[in-house]
Design a protein around this motif. Structure first.
Motif, PDB file in Angstrom:
ATOM      1  N   GLU A   1       0.745  -1.159   0.007  1.00 41.48           N
ATOM      2  CA  GLU A   1      -0.094   0.158  -0.025  1.00 41.48           C
ATOM      3  C   GLU A   1       0.802   1.271   0.014  1.00 41.48           C
ATOM      4  OE1 GLU A   1      -2.464  -2.854  -0.004  1.00 41.48           O
ATOM      5  OE2 GLU A   1      -1.719  -2.975   1.941  1.00 41.48           O
ATOM      6  N   TYR A   2       1.887   1.084   0.695  1.00 39.56           N
ATOM      7  CA  TYR A   2       2.891   2.334   0.573  1.00 39.56           C
ATOM      8  C   TYR A   2       3.773   2.381  -0.718  1.00 39.56           C
ATOM      9  CZ  TYR A   2       1.648   2.612   5.596  1.00 39.56           C
ATOM     10  OH  TYR A   2       0.850   2.654   6.648  1.00 39.56           O
ATOM     11  N   PHE A   3       3.750   1.562  -1.518  1.00 37.82           N
ATOM     12  CA  PHE A   3       4.121   1.839  -2.862  1.00 37.82           C
ATOM     13  C   PHE A   3       2.951   2.337  -3.708  1.00 37.82           C
ATOM     14  CE2 PHE A   3       6.706  -2.203  -1.759  1.00 37.82           C
ATOM     15  CZ  PHE A   3       7.514  -1.588  -0.954  1.00 37.82           C
ATOM     16  N   SER A   4       1.808   2.236  -3.320  1.00 38.45           N
ATOM     17  CA  SER A   4       0.548   2.666  -4.048  1.00 38.45           C
ATOM     18  C   SER A   4      -0.103   3.645  -3.926  1.00 38.45           C
ATOM     19  CB  SER A   4      -0.182   1.411  -4.312  1.00 38.45           C
ATOM     20  OG  SER A   4       0.366   0.314  -4.729  1.00 38.45           O
ATOM     21  N   GLY A   5       0.210   4.453  -2.544  1.00 38.92           N
ATOM     22  CA  GLY A   5      -0.515   5.704  -2.155  1.00 38.92           C
ATOM     23  C   GLY A   5      -1.249   5.167  -1.004  1.00 38.92           C
ATOM     24  N   ALA A   6      -0.802   4.788   0.121  1.00 40.11           N
ATOM     25  CA  ALA A   6      -1.500   4.224   1.388  1.00 40.11           C
ATOM     26  C   ALA A   6      -2.743   5.188   1.810  1.00 40.11           C
ATOM     27  CB  ALA A   6      -0.471   3.941   2.494  1.00 40.11           C
ATOM     28  N   ASP A   7      -2.642   6.414   1.911  1.00 42.67           N
ATOM     29  CA  ASP A   7      -3.691   7.102   2.286  1.00 42.67           C
ATOM     30  C   ASP A   7      -4.897   7.217   1.444  1.00 42.67           C
ATOM     31  OD1 ASP A   7      -2.030   8.083   4.673  1.00 42.67           O
ATOM     32  OD2 ASP A   7      -1.352  10.045   3.583  1.00 42.67           O
ATOM     33  N   ALA A   8      -4.529   7.150   0.194  1.00 41.36           N
ATOM     34  CA  ALA A   8      -5.562   7.173  -0.998  1.00 41.36           C
ATOM     35  C   ALA A   8      -6.444   5.865  -0.503  1.00 41.36           C
ATOM     36  CB  ALA A   8      -5.204   7.443  -2.208  1.00 41.36           C
ATOM     37  N   TRP A   9      -5.557   4.659  -0.497  1.00 42.78           N
ATOM     38  CA  TRP A   9      -6.218   3.507  -0.422  1.00 42.78           C
ATOM     39  C   TRP A   9      -7.136   3.335   0.724  1.00 42.78           C
ATOM     40  CZ3 TRP A   9      -7.831   0.253  -3.975  1.00 42.78           C
ATOM     41  CH2 TRP A   9      -7.279   0.264  -5.072  1.00 42.78           C
ATOM     42  N   VAL A  10      -6.569   4.068   2.169  1.00 41.31           N
ATOM     43  CA  VAL A  10      -7.401   3.917   3.091  1.00 41.31           C
ATOM     44  C   VAL A  10      -8.725   4.327   3.124  1.00 41.31           C
ATOM     45  CG1 VAL A  10      -7.223   4.685   5.451  1.00 41.31           C
ATOM     46  CG2 VAL A  10      -5.236   3.426   4.722  1.00 41.31           C
ATOM     47  N   ASP A  11      -8.515   5.622   2.522  1.00 42.36           N
ATOM     48  CA  ASP A  11      -9.936   6.175   2.110  1.00 42.36           C
ATOM     49  C   ASP A  11     -10.785   5.365   1.231  1.00 42.36           C
ATOM     50  OD1 ASP A  11      -9.068   8.476   3.635  1.00 42.36           O
ATOM     51  OD2 ASP A  11      -8.149   9.766   2.067  1.00 42.36           O
TER      52      ASP A  11
END
Length: 546
Positions: free
Chosen positions: A396-406
């Motif tokens: 997720e941190y390679f892919s935009g973790a905050d955006a995926w959490v949302d």
């Protein structure tokens, strides 16, 4: 630090280059004729495939369009898996090669005919012939003769000379893998010995070898360059070659012993054709084993994960929570290969187990929300009594973790970011961010997630990587649920995974804390699993007081 990274890249590139050269040598050079179409095609393929693999690995992080990533991913990632098992099979084949050569040489010697025999037989696709012809010269002190033995095994034939040559022609017609020999002698009447030429032709697949022996023992004869000097000698030779190449060599036969001595550097008789035959057998077997292994492993991933059931007793779990079921799924790895259909299969499998709670334990995606948001949408269909929860993984941190959490929150999953919730029935469920988040100022915070809880209650922790188990032990966690390892994914990857993780797969105990590691429901890189079947695990909690 930069120097270390550059050094690592150089080592990795050199290793891959060496591996591909080894594969080219064994699969292309050793099995094809120089300059032939097969060799050219094989060489091009072994240049293109690693470039596709490099593109598949780098296109996502380079920001290439998602459609380009998808085009590169299938051949590029699958080749990495095929390469692994092709190399392993070829390494095993190194031990098989000398055994096959010796076996073929032995069978050839055992099948050799006696003097005076003339026969023709077929083995494989082409004819072979053996023959002996003797033509004594009137008044000679000794007669002269020639025998050519053709030994066939598989699609290979080897012509073995037996004695001095002074004989008419013995031939076998050309064909696929065929062998022809011809010996013609024109004796010089009255000489102590006759002179002649013997030609042996050996063929196998794409390469045939013709070997010519010249016999000359007239008194006072002097030879140079292997040419006969006896007056009246009429040498003749004929080579019938099948395939892309033929090689002719000439040897001089000693008048004292009659043995043919090949020019310096020449391989022994039959060595070239036997080597070619063995190279094709070993190469074909290695390719079959690698493709079969990768094909079966890909089928397992694309079919979808199997459901496993594990019962975990917890000392602090109250009777009211006995039999509580948590559906654990990790490492789904949505990306350019695994998409929406893969997610739907997982959701359907989870819902069929009718769990009380769903735990998605990291590495959901390999890409941005913009590219993979639609592929994740089936997660909105997860059904359980107490809901679905999510923690981040390193990808997720390679892919935009905050955006995926949302985004997962919008799909109805509850992210646990270093926080805890109380589950009705009597235990705490906590979740921490992955250790990869430390590079972004996030990462796991066990004190925040577990520091102020009531330790008389059972605690279940969701953490993507098993390596945080010792932190969980320090916080009095009863059960940690993790993923990350894929169970090694591609054997013998489990051996490497074991070096970096306390547990590769399954349930183990660390003090008073138990750790369960799922093999994951997807695959990273090659959509292939060998020796590590994908799974969804239903963990059933058991109260010891029940």
């Amino acid at each position: 630090m930069v120097a270390v990274v550059v050094l690592v890249i150089i080592v990795v590139v050199a290793l891959l280059a060496g591996v591909h050269w080894y594969v080219w040598r064994r699969m292309v050079r050793d099995t094809t004729a120089p300059g032939g179409t097969a060799r050219r095609v094989g060489t091009v393929v072994l240049w293109v495939l690693p470039l596709l693999s490099l593109g598949a690995l780098m296109s996502g992080r380079a920001g290439a369009p998602f459609e380009v990533q998808q085009v590169l991913a299938w051949p590029g990632f699958l080749w990495l898996a095929v390469l692994l098992y092709l190399v392993l099979a070829l390494v095993v084949g190194e031990a098989v090669r000398p055994v096959l050569r010796r076996a073929l040489a032995y069978s050839g010697r055992a099948a050799a005919p006696g003097p005076g025999d003339v026969s023709a037989s077929a083995s494989g696709e082409g004819p072979t012939a053996t023959g002996t012809a003797v033509s004594p010269a009137p008044g000679d002190a000794a007669s002269a003769g020639a025998r050519t033995d053709v030994l066939a095994f598989g699609d290979e034939a080897v012509v073995a000379p037996a004695s001095r040559a002074a004989a008419p022609a013995v031939t076998a017609g050309p064909g696929d893998g065929g062998v022809a020999t011809k010996a013609l002698v024109s004796p010089d009447t009255g000489d102590a010995a006759s002179a002649g030429t013997r030609t042996d032709v050996r063929g196998s697949g794409d390469v045939s070898v013709a070997t010519e022996a010249v016999v000359s023992s007239a008194p006072g004869d002097a030879r140079a360059g292997g040419a006969p000097a006896a007056a009246g000698a009429s040498p003749a030779e004929e080579a019938v070659a099948s395939g892309d190449g033929a090689v002719a060599t000439k040897a001089v036969v000693s008048p004292d012993t009659g043995d043919a001595a090949p020019p310096p550097g020449d391989a022994p008789r039959g060595a070239l054709s036997r080597r070619l035959f063995v190279a094709r057998i070993v190469g074909g077997a290695a390719a079959t084993a690698a493709l079969g292994t990768v094909g079966y492993g890909a089928y397992g991933v694309l079919r979808g994960p199997r459901v496993k059931r594990v019962t975990v007793p917890l000392a602090k779990l109250p009777r009211a929570a006995h039999g509580y079921r948590i559906a654990v799924v990790s490492d789904i790895h949505l990306g350019p290969v695994l998409g929406r259909a893969h997610t739907q299969r997982i959701v359907d499998s989870i819902n069929a187990t009718q769990p009380d709670l769903v735990a998605v334990v990291g590495d959901l995606v390999d890409g941005s929300v913009a590219d993979l948001g639609p592929a994740a949408e089936p997660l909105a269909g997860l059904r359980s009594r107490d809901g679905a929860f999510f923690v981040t993984g390193n990808h997720e941190y390679f892919s935009g973790a905050d955006a995926w959490v949302d985004h997962v929150r919008e799909l109805g999953l509850r992210p646990l970011r270093n926080e805890r919730v109380e589950i009705a029935g009597g235990f705490d469920l906590a979740g921490v961010d992955d250790v990869a988040g430390e590079s972004e100022g996030q990462g796991p915070d066990f004190v925040k997630a577990l520091g102020d809880r009531d330790r008389s209650r059972a605690a279940v922790l969701l953490a993507h990587q098993p390596v945080v188990i010792h932190d969980a032990v320090g916080q009095g966690v009863d059960l940690q649920l993790s993923g990350h390892t894929h169970g090694g994914q591609l054997w013998p990857g489990n051996l490497l995974a074991g070096l970096a993780n306390p547990t590769v797969a399954g349930l183990e105990r660390y003090g008073d804390t138990q750790l369960y590691v799922s093999r994951g429901a997807g695959a990273w890189g090659p959509p292939v699993r060998v020796g590590a079947e994908s799974d969804i695990t239903v963990v059933e909690l058991a109260a010891r007081r029940a």
